[in-house]
Every structure is written in structure tokens, then in C-alpha cells.
Scaffold this motif. Structure first.
Motif, short mmCIF file in Angstrom:
data_model
loop_
_atom_site.label_atom_id
_atom_site.label_comp_id
_atom_site.label_asym_id
_atom_site.label_seq_id
_atom_site.Cartn_x
_atom_site.Cartn_y
_atom_site.Cartn_z
N GLU A 185 -14.52 -7.23 9.57
CA GLU A 185 -13.09 -7.54 9.47
C GLU A 185 -12.64 -8.36 10.69
OE1 GLU A 185 -10.74 -3.76 7.53
OE2 GLU A 185 -10.82 -3.89 9.69
N ILE A 226 0.48 -1.72 -7.31
CA ILE A 226 -0.47 -2.56 -6.57
C ILE A 226 -1.76 -2.75 -7.39
CG2 ILE A 226 -1.97 -2.65 -4.52
CD1 ILE A 226 0.32 -1.10 -3.03
N GLU A 258 -12.30 -14.11 13.92
CA GLU A 258 -11.33 -15.16 14.29
C GLU A 258 -11.99 -16.40 14.88
OE1 GLU A 258 -8.36 -13.39 16.81
OE2 GLU A 258 -7.41 -12.33 15.13
N ARG A 299 -11.69 -4.36 12.83
CA ARG A 299 -11.46 -5.58 13.61
C ARG A 299 -11.67 -5.41 15.11
NH1 ARG A 299 -6.06 -6.70 12.25
NH2 ARG A 299 -5.19 -5.98 14.20
N GLN A 358 -6.69 -11.92 0.82
CA GLN A 358 -7.51 -12.52 1.87
C GLN A 358 -8.97 -12.60 1.42
OE1 GLN A 358 -7.97 -10.54 5.71
NE2 GLN A 358 -7.85 -12.53 6.73
N GLU A 390 -9.27 -9.38 -0.80
CA GLU A 390 -8.60 -8.11 -0.55
C GLU A 390 -7.10 -8.27 -0.77
OE1 GLU A 390 -9.04 -6.45 3.41
OE2 GLU A 390 -7.72 -4.75 2.94
N ILE A 404 -0.39 -5.93 0.61
CA ILE A 404 0.98 -5.94 0.11
C ILE A 404 1.96 -6.52 1.15
CG2 ILE A 404 1.57 -3.58 0.83
CD1 ILE A 404 3.02 -3.41 -1.97
N ARG A 405 2.99 -7.19 0.63
CA ARG A 405 4.08 -7.73 1.45
C ARG A 405 5.40 -7.26 0.86
NH1 ARG A 405 0.47 -8.00 4.25
NH2 ARG A 405 -0.66 -9.79 5.07
N TYR A 434 -9.16 -14.52 10.02
CA TYR A 434 -8.39 -15.75 10.15
C TYR A 434 -9.27 -16.99 10.31
CZ TYR A 434 -4.31 -12.70 10.96
OH TYR A 434 -3.32 -11.77 10.84
N ASN A 458 -6.59 -1.61 -1.35
CA ASN A 458 -6.46 -0.50 -0.39
C ASN A 458 -5.83 0.71 -1.08
OD1 ASN A 458 -7.17 -1.62 2.40
ND2 ASN A 458 -5.82 -3.20 1.55
N PRO A 484 -4.32 -13.96 4.83
CA PRO A 484 -3.97 -13.57 3.47
C PRO A 484 -3.11 -14.65 2.84
CG PRO A 484 -3.62 -11.75 5.01
CD PRO A 484 -3.88 -12.96 5.84
N ASP A 520 -13.25 1.78 4.80
CA ASP A 520 -12.46 0.80 5.55
C ASP A 520 -12.29 1.23 7.00
OD1 ASP A 520 -10.92 -1.44 5.85
OD2 ASP A 520 -9.26 -0.77 4.60
N ASP A 521 -12.05 0.27 7.89
CA ASP A 521 -11.76 0.58 9.30
C ASP A 521 -12.85 1.43 9.93
OD1 ASP A 521 -9.40 -0.71 8.91
OD2 ASP A 521 -8.13 1.07 8.96
P1 C2E Z 1 -6.44 -3.27 6.68
O1 C2E Z 1 -6.78 -2.72 5.34
O2 C2E Z 1 -7.42 -3.03 7.77
O3 C2E Z 1 -6.20 -4.83 6.46
C1 C2E Z 1 -6.54 -5.84 7.38
C2 C2E Z 1 -5.35 -6.29 8.19
O4 C2E Z 1 -5.78 -7.20 9.20
C3 C2E Z 1 -4.31 -7.06 7.37
O5 C2E Z 1 -3.02 -6.81 7.93
C4 C2E Z 1 -4.73 -8.51 7.61
O6 C2E Z 1 -3.69 -9.44 7.42
C5 C2E Z 1 -5.13 -8.45 9.07
N1 C2E Z 1 -6.11 -9.48 9.42
C6 C2E Z 1 -7.03 -10.07 8.62
N2 C2E Z 1 -7.80 -10.94 9.31
C7 C2E Z 1 -7.36 -10.90 10.59
C8 C2E Z 1 -7.77 -11.59 11.78
O7 C2E Z 1 -8.68 -12.40 11.82
N3 C2E Z 1 -7.07 -11.28 12.93
C9 C2E Z 1 -6.06 -10.37 12.95
N4 C2E Z 1 -5.43 -10.14 14.09
N5 C2E Z 1 -5.65 -9.71 11.82
C10 C2E Z 1 -6.30 -9.97 10.66
P2 C2E Z 1 -1.78 -6.41 7.04
O8 C2E Z 1 -1.78 -7.19 5.77
O9 C2E Z 1 -0.58 -6.46 7.92
O10 C2E Z 1 -2.08 -4.91 6.64
C11 C2E Z 1 -2.13 -3.89 7.61
C12 C2E Z 1 -2.61 -2.59 7.03
O11 C2E Z 1 -1.65 -2.10 6.07
C13 C2E Z 1 -3.92 -2.71 6.26
O12 C2E Z 1 -5.00 -2.71 7.17
C14 C2E Z 1 -3.84 -1.49 5.38
O13 C2E Z 1 -4.21 -0.33 6.09
C15 C2E Z 1 -2.35 -1.40 5.05
N6 C2E Z 1 -2.12 -2.04 3.75
C16 C2E Z 1 -1.91 -3.35 3.44
N7 C2E Z 1 -1.76 -3.52 2.12
C17 C2E Z 1 -1.87 -2.30 1.55
C18 C2E Z 1 -1.82 -1.81 0.20
O14 C2E Z 1 -1.68 -2.56 -0.79
N8 C2E Z 1 -1.97 -0.43 0.02
C19 C2E Z 1 -2.18 0.42 1.07
N9 C2E Z 1 -2.32 1.74 0.80
N10 C2E Z 1 -2.25 0.00 2.34
C20 C2E Z 1 -2.10 -1.35 2.59
#
Ligand code: C2E
Ligand code: CA
Ligand code: CA
Length: 277
Positions: free
Chosen positions: A235, A93, A238, A202, A44, A58, A61-62, A257, A116, A262, A178-179
Motif C-alpha cells: 500500500e 458500498i 509513492e 503504508r 484506486q 479498491e 468511499i467519499r 499515488y 473495505n 483514487p 488489510d493494514d
Molecule cells: P485503507 O483501506 O488503508 O485505504 C488506503 C488509504 O490510503 C486511502 O485513504 C487512500 O486514498 C490512501 N492512499 C492510497 N495511496 C496512497 C499513497 O500513495 N500515499 C498516501 N499518503 N495515501 C495513500 P482514504 O480513501 O482516505 O481512506 C482511509 C481509510 O478509510 C481506509 O484506509 C479505510 O480504512 C477507510 N475506508 C475508506 N473507504 C471505506 C469503505 O468504503 N468502507 C469502510 N468500512 N472503510 C473505508
């Protein structure tokens, strides 16, 4: 005792069983998923709101499960953390992200990659060495790599965390918190550690143009970050209204978004050629 509606009773217990079995299946399948190539990194963009240019992406992972389809990271990362599988997965990763970002340098010069990192990974004794090993192996410039860590790192042995992060910073790697605002954050830690970026969660950005209390909070976070010479990243942007509020309040780097979800590496390449040329 006779439940009034036994169908309802069965419905609920079946649902609970399904959730339980799904977790057991995912736990088992996770261990095969790496060898079966079921993981993919999406990226993203993080955009400079003033110039409109993408400065970083950023990695997110999927997991495409053969039976359940797409499993969100919020569901399987905690399972991987519990079982320790996050260690080999985290390495995959990092290697994949560092390798793929190199193929984008010809499209966008000096494009950074944010990865991350789970608190469990940071806990391993050879964490900094492992990162440096991956940097050497993939040939990426350390200045291009950003590690995103959540506030849960502050509940570990602070001294050891500080040592590891300082070692990585000294090599040119950037550290993002983060967060921000959701966990164990403390303004005290911001001062003690040499972070480079602070990402505002966010929740605080969502409809910020409507909510005075969110505005007050985010303003004070931006002010603190400014004083400590940290870059702020918002973060989950929208809407145009959220973006305008952020620009007016000196938050330049945005992700969400409104700009792009992403993207797969192929989609990202197209996005970058359109956007950054
Ligand atoms: P995060 O690091 O806070 O990542 C941001 C999340 O918010 C991502 O969800 C992203 O798709 C979503 N997002 C981005 N822009 C927007 C927006 O405008 N609106 C909304 N509603 N959502 C948005 P995702 O990809 O489902 O990841 C969720 C969490 O999973 C991540 O939060 C992170 O904590 C974890 N994660 C994802 N990939 C990895 C990774 O490779 N390694 C680790 N350790 N954790 C990961
Ligand atoms: Ca993140
Ligand atoms: Ca977040």
C-alpha cells in the motif's frame, strides 16, 4: 485563579466546541446522506508492477457534505460504526461497487474489485448471506470480489469469523487482510485462516529504501506470505525508489499515488483505457 491570557483560553474552548458540534452534526447528517445521494465511490488501481497492468481496484468511499465539503472516511466511518449506520452504508458500498465494476469488464477483462469491510459488518449474523444476496442481485462473478478486512476482526469471536470467511471463500470470494502489521496481527492467525491477499500498511512502505529496520520487517512479511501462498500487496507506494525496492524483493502487486490516486468511475475508465490497452 485568573488565566494569564483570557483570549487564548477562549480560543481553545471555542475550538473544542467546534470539534464537538461538528461531530454531532455529522452524526445526524450521516443518516440523511444516503437518501440525498451524497456518497460516491472512488477507485484506486492495484497494479502488477512487472506487467504494468491494473488487476484490481479498491473502492474508497467519499462523502460530499453540503456544508463542510469533502469529509474523509477516516472521520465519518468511525461515527457510522458507533451508530450502527455502517450496516446500511456498507450494503450500499457493496452494491454500488459490484454494479460499477461490471461496467468496466469491457475495458479490462476480469478486473477485480476490493471492498473495505468494517469489523461491525462482519459481526452481523447474516453477513455471508447478505454478500451472496448482493452477488446474485448484481450478477457479478464471485471470483471478482475481494473483501478487505483489518486485524480488528481477530478480537471478535474467532470461530464465528472463521465460519463466515470460510463460507465466502468456498463461493470463490477472496479475502484480504488489510493494514497488515499495525494491529492485532499475529502470524498465528495467518496460518489458521484461508486469506488470499495480505496488504502491507503504508507506514512500512514509506521510504523503505532508506530504512533498514523497515526492510527487515517487510522482507519477513513477504517471506511468510510466500510460505503460506498468499499474494502480497504493498500500500501507499509513492516513489520510484520504493517501487524498485519492492520489485527487487518479490513484491509484485502495488498500489499508491506513484501509479494513481483514487479516481472517480469516469476518471478510472479513462485511466484503464490508456493503461491496460
Ligand atoms: P485503507 O483501506 O488503508 O485505504 C488506503 C488509504 O490510503 C486511502 O485513504 C487512500 O486514498 C490512501 N492512499 C492510497 N495511496 C496512497 C499513497 O500513495 N500515499 C498516501 N499518503 N495515501 C495513500 P482514504 O480513501 O482516505 O481512506 C482511509 C481509510 O478509510 C481506509 O484506509 C479505510 O480504512 C477507510 N475506508 C475508506 N473507504 C471505506 C469503505 O468504503 N468502507 C469502510 N468500512 N472503510 C473505508
Ligand atoms: Ca483497504
Ligand atoms: Ca492502510
Amino acid at each position: 485563579y485568573q488565566p494569564e491570557d483570557t483570549r487564548l483560553y477562549h480560543f481553545y474552548s471555542q475550538e473544542i466546541l467546534d470539534i464537538f458540534f461538528r461531530k454531532v452534526i455529522l452524526e445526524t447528517d450521516l443518516h440523511y446522506a444516503l437518501d440525498r445521494n451524497e456518497f460516491q465511490l472512488y477507485y484506486q488501481p492495484q497494479v502488477n508492477a512487472i506487467t504494468g497492468k491494473v488487476i484490481c481496484v479498491e473502492a474508497l468511499i467519499r462523502w460530499k457534505h453540503p456544508e463542510y465539503g469533502m469529509i474523509p472516511p477516516a472521520e465519518f466511518i468511525p461515527i457510522a460504526e458507533e451508530s450502527g449506520f455502517i450496516i446500511p452504508l456498507g450494503e450500499w458500498i457493496l452494491k454500488t461497487a459490484c454494479t460499477q465494476i461490471q461496467t468496466l469488464q469491457s475495458v479490462v477483462n476480469n478486473l477485480n474489485i476490493a471492498v473495505n469491510i468494517s469489523a461491525c459488518q462482519l459481526k452481523t449474523a447474516n453477513f455471508s448471506e447478505k454478500i451472496m444476496e448482493i452477488i446474485t442481485e448484481t450478477g457479478i462473478a464471485p471470483e471478482l470480489l475481494e473483501l478487505e478486512l483489518t486485524e480488528t476482526i481477530f478480537i471478535q469471536d474467532i470461530e464465528s469469523v472463521k465460519q463466515k470467511l470460510t463460507a465466502l471463500s468456498n463461493q470463490g470470494i477472496k479475502i484480504s487482510i488489510d493494514d497488515f502489521g499495525t494491529g492485532y496481527s499475529s502470524f498465528k492467525y495467518l496460518q489458521e485462516f484461508s486469506f488470499h491477499n495480505l496488504k502491507i500498511e503504508r507506514y512500512f512502505i514509506s521510504n523503505i529504501d532508506h530504512f533498514k529496520n523497515k526492510q527487515a520487517l517487510v522482507k519477513s512479511i513477504i517471506q511468510t506470505a510466500d510460505n503460506l501462498k498468499l499474494n502480497i500487496i504493498a500500500e501507499g507506494v509513492e516513489t520510484k525508489k520504493e517501487l524498485d525496492w519492492l520489485i527487487n524483493n518479490n513484491c509484485e502487486i502495488v498500489q499508491g499515488y506513484f501509479f494513481s490516486p483514487p479516481l472517480s468511475i469516469e476518471e478510472l475508465k479513462k485511466f484503464l483505457s490508456r493503461n491496460n490497452s
